[in-house]
Design a protein around this motif. Sequence first.
Motif, PDB file in Angstrom:
ATOM      1  N   GLN A 106      43.918  45.184  41.089  1.00 33.25           N
ATOM      2  CA  GLN A 106      43.839  43.608  41.159  1.00 33.25           C
ATOM      3  C   GLN A 106      44.068  43.161  42.625  1.00 33.25           C
ATOM      4  O   GLN A 106      45.103  43.368  43.389  1.00 33.25           O
ATOM      5  N   PRO A 107      43.092  42.204  43.097  1.00 34.25           N
ATOM      6  CA  PRO A 107      42.881  41.950  44.402  1.00 34.25           C
ATOM      7  C   PRO A 107      43.849  40.792  45.044  1.00 34.25           C
ATOM      8  O   PRO A 107      43.710  40.348  46.084  1.00 34.25           O
ATOM      9  N   GLY A 108      44.563  40.211  44.063  1.00 34.73           N
ATOM     10  CA  GLY A 108      45.585  39.250  44.404  1.00 34.73           C
ATOM     11  C   GLY A 108      45.427  37.865  43.661  1.00 34.73           C
ATOM     12  O   GLY A 108      45.729  36.606  44.278  1.00 34.73           O
ATOM     13  N   TYR A 109      44.730  37.704  42.506  1.00 38.98           N
ATOM     14  CA  TYR A 109      44.528  36.602  41.715  1.00 38.98           C
ATOM     15  C   TYR A 109      45.820  36.024  41.189  1.00 38.98           C
ATOM     16  O   TYR A 109      46.808  36.971  40.904  1.00 38.98           O
ATOM     17  N   ALA A 110      46.148  34.893  41.088  1.00 35.90           N
ATOM     18  CA  ALA A 110      47.355  34.254  40.455  1.00 35.90           C
ATOM     19  C   ALA A 110      47.564  34.842  39.213  1.00 35.90           C
ATOM     20  O   ALA A 110      48.705  35.368  38.737  1.00 35.90           O
ATOM     21  N   LEU A 111      46.452  34.962  38.266  1.00 27.40           N
ATOM     22  CA  LEU A 111      46.599  35.424  36.871  1.00 27.40           C
ATOM     23  C   LEU A 111      45.113  36.151  36.537  1.00 27.40           C
ATOM     24  O   LEU A 111      44.184  35.609  37.002  1.00 27.40           O
ATOM     25  N   VAL A 112      45.324  37.242  35.894  1.00 34.81           N
ATOM     26  CA  VAL A 112      44.081  37.981  35.330  1.00 34.81           C
ATOM     27  C   VAL A 112      44.596  38.036  33.865  1.00 34.81           C
ATOM     28  O   VAL A 112      45.276  38.645  33.405  1.00 34.81           O
ATOM     29  N   ALA A 113      43.400  37.786  33.187  1.00 37.15           N
ATOM     30  CA  ALA A 113      43.166  37.910  31.723  1.00 37.15           C
ATOM     31  C   ALA A 113      42.028  38.855  31.263  1.00 37.15           C
ATOM     32  O   ALA A 113      40.739  38.395  31.694  1.00 37.15           O
ATOM     33  N   LEU A 114      42.320  39.964  30.978  1.00 38.17           N
ATOM     34  CA  LEU A 114      41.156  40.930  30.792  1.00 38.17           C
ATOM     35  C   LEU A 114      41.160  41.393  29.306  1.00 38.17           C
ATOM     36  O   LEU A 114      42.141  41.715  28.567  1.00 38.17           O
ATOM     37  N   ASP A 115      39.893  41.199  28.792  1.00 37.28           N
ATOM     38  CA  ASP A 115      39.473  41.692  27.333  1.00 37.28           C
ATOM     39  C   ASP A 115      38.133  42.360  27.394  1.00 37.28           C
ATOM     40  O   ASP A 115      37.498  42.314  28.528  1.00 37.28           O
ATOM     41  N   ASN A 116      37.821  42.869  26.127  1.00 35.38           N
ATOM     42  CA  ASN A 116      36.154  43.314  26.381  1.00 35.38           C
ATOM     43  C   ASN A 116      35.251  42.372  26.194  1.00 35.38           C
ATOM     44  O   ASN A 116      35.636  41.327  25.892  1.00 35.38           O
ATOM     45  N   ASP A 117      33.960  42.712  26.731  1.00 36.23           N
ATOM     46  CA  ASP A 117      33.010  41.738  26.707  1.00 36.23           C
ATOM     47  C   ASP A 117      32.379  41.116  25.482  1.00 36.23           C
ATOM     48  O   ASP A 117      32.031  39.899  25.171  1.00 36.23           O
ATOM     49  N   GLY A 118      32.805  41.848  24.266  1.00 35.80           N
ATOM     50  CA  GLY A 118      32.298  41.421  22.691  1.00 35.80           C
ATOM     51  C   GLY A 118      33.449  40.341  22.562  1.00 35.80           C
ATOM     52  O   GLY A 118      32.922  39.253  21.941  1.00 35.80           O
ATOM     53  N   PHE A 119      34.533  40.396  22.951  1.00 40.36           N
ATOM     54  CA  PHE A 119      35.597  39.548  22.505  1.00 40.36           C
ATOM     55  C   PHE A 119      35.423  38.006  23.362  1.00 40.36           C
ATOM     56  O   PHE A 119      35.230  37.058  22.753  1.00 40.36           O
ATOM     57  N   THR A 120      35.067  38.077  24.555  1.00 42.67           N
ATOM     58  CA  THR A 120      34.470  36.892  25.115  1.00 42.67           C
ATOM     59  C   THR A 120      33.339  36.309  24.884  1.00 42.67           C
ATOM     60  O   THR A 120      33.039  35.295  24.595  1.00 42.67           O
TER      61      THR A 120
END
Length: 310
Positions: free
Chosen positions: A112-126
């Motif tokens: 993680q390069p320093g984002y205030a917040l990261v929300a990660l899920d699979n591309d199917g869900f997005t």
Amino acid sequence: MKTVILRSPALQGATASDLSAAVLYLIGVDGGGTGTRVRLSDRAGVLLGQGESGPSALGQGAEQAWRHIQQAVQAAAAQAGLGELDLSRCAIGLGLSGTGVEAQVEAFSALQPGYALVALDNDGFTTLLGAHGGEPGAVVAAGTGTIGEGLRRNGERAYISGWGWVCGDEGSGAWLGLKAMRHAQQALDGRAEPGALARAVWAVAGQDRATILAWCAAAGQHGYASLAPLVFDHAPNDPVAAGFVADAVSELERLAHALDPQSELPLALCGSIAVRLSSEFSGTIRARCVSPRGDSAEGALHLVRSALQR
């Protein structure tokens, strides 16, 4: 899987309101085996810029994924006239293929390069979130890979296919490319009649064993998916190619039925392959279909907006 949410170290103890106040920009990422697409907005949801880069599927490596994501993010920032973004003022939502493998998620999260917040899920869900605006629904997404996602009215998620291009992802571009290559190899051996599709694959990958083996060794998911257009191009005049197209329709219909056996949810067909095959689906499937409201990058923005409110 559940959405993975990461905060920057500086904001680990911050309240939701403090975190929200620290964020100026929202970033939505759609990343797969062929490419990465980014949408950049302000906190009010106004689109500022878009960017694209190479693949960011986690199965191709965490370092490559972040490199291409950052390239696409900076391209979006440049389009918006913002220059170099301060990542500590940005929240990023990511819909990436390959998040079903825990080790791949851990490797990606560690970089993680320093984002205030990261929300990660699979591309199917997005893709699902984008297609139905975060409301209950189902998607069959077939592009480089294939996945089915559903959000039921009780809030439960359903997840079908998405096993990866090596032994799954039926109906996808990579799956069609593998079938095309297998046929071309059999035709070269004399085990199959060399028709238009086989000759088209030879023109791309070589016409002798050594050259074809070298192409296959280097191809990967993206390389095989690049053969899928040959299947569609030659389906009108090559019965083998036509059969492969029919097989893809059958596989995607099976996926849709397994995803929502009671046919209770609106269904969106997403991804280049599913969209191209949409007219070939049975009437019962087409009757359930709705036009997607938005794409996976828009769904990733929805994902990160929801994460900021937690």
